[in-house]
Design an enzyme around this catalytic site. Structure first.
Site, PDB file in Angstrom:
ATOM      1  N   ASP A  28       0.902  -1.149   0.000  1.00  0.00           N
ATOM      2  CA  ASP A  28       0.000   0.000   0.000  1.00  0.00           C
ATOM      3  C   ASP A  28       0.940   1.197   0.000  1.00  0.00           C
ATOM      4  O   ASP A  28       1.827   1.288   0.828  1.00  0.00           O
ATOM      5  CB  ASP A  28      -0.878  -0.003   1.245  1.00  0.00           C
ATOM      6  CG  ASP A  28      -1.716   1.250   1.345  1.00  0.00           C
ATOM      7  OD1 ASP A  28      -2.225   1.708   0.306  1.00  0.00           O
ATOM      8  OD2 ASP A  28      -1.848   1.780   2.451  1.00  0.00           O
ATOM      9  N   ASP A  30       0.785   4.794   0.428  1.00  0.00           N
ATOM     10  CA  ASP A  30       0.881   5.830   1.446  1.00  0.00           C
ATOM     11  C   ASP A  30       0.943   5.225   2.841  1.00  0.00           C
ATOM     12  O   ASP A  30       0.063   4.491   3.255  1.00  0.00           O
ATOM     13  CB  ASP A  30      -0.296   6.798   1.338  1.00  0.00           C
ATOM     14  CG  ASP A  30      -0.030   8.091   2.064  1.00  0.00           C
ATOM     15  OD1 ASP A  30       1.153   8.388   2.340  1.00  0.00           O
ATOM     16  OD2 ASP A  30      -0.983   8.812   2.359  1.00  0.00           O
TER      17      ASP A  30
END
Length: 157
Positions: A28, A30
């Site tokens: 993922d 961020d």
């Protein structure tokens, strides 16, 4: 506490390698590969006074975290302009444009990312990412991220 790398590498007593072979690593973007929150905060802090929000006084980081951090642009638009969603969406669009301009120079990888990247490559593992279309556009423009993440698109997308 045993660290994740030890578990993945099979160098700890509770290694995951005996349970199931590791074939793919999913990131993922961020918060895992980079932390963009400060860049979003800066963009909000700069742009909100221009529209007269908070009496033209820049927001604090605490206010940003409580009201905007992690929220979708539709929700932010409704918070800022509850009676004029179109205006709110235009603001968030402009804020995202400022974020993208700033991120090209200011977005940095989290500590240890290159070590993890090397570990994945040394084992020939596939890698891909979970991200929004905005993050995808941003990463492909960024000089650090583009070379690292582009190859993974051939795997799943």
């Amino acid at each position: 506490m045993v660290d994740l790398m030890s578990k993945l590498c099979g160098t700890s007593k509770s290694s995951l390698s005996g349970v199931a072979p590791l074939e793919v690593v999913l990131f993922d973007i961020d918060g895992t590969l980079c932390d963009s929150d400060q860049i979003h905060y800066y963009a909000f802090r700069e742009m909100l006074p221009e529209i007269g929000f908070n009496g033209g006084v820049p927001i604090t980081e605490e206010y940003y975290i409580e009201n905007f951090a992690g929220k979708h642009n539709d929700d932010v638009a409704r918070i800022l302009f509850p009676d004029d969603l179109e205006r709110g969406l235009k603001f968030t669009e402009d804020k995202e444009a400022m974020f993208r301009r700033l991120a090209v120079d200011k977005l940095k990888p989290v500590n240890g990312l290159y070590k993890v990247k090397k570990w994945i490559e040394d084992r020939g593992l596939k890698r891909t990412k979970s991200m929004t279309s905005l993050e995808l556009i941003l990463m492909f423009q960024h000089p650090i991220w583009a070379p690292m993440l582009r190859p993974s698109l051939n795997i799943y997308f």
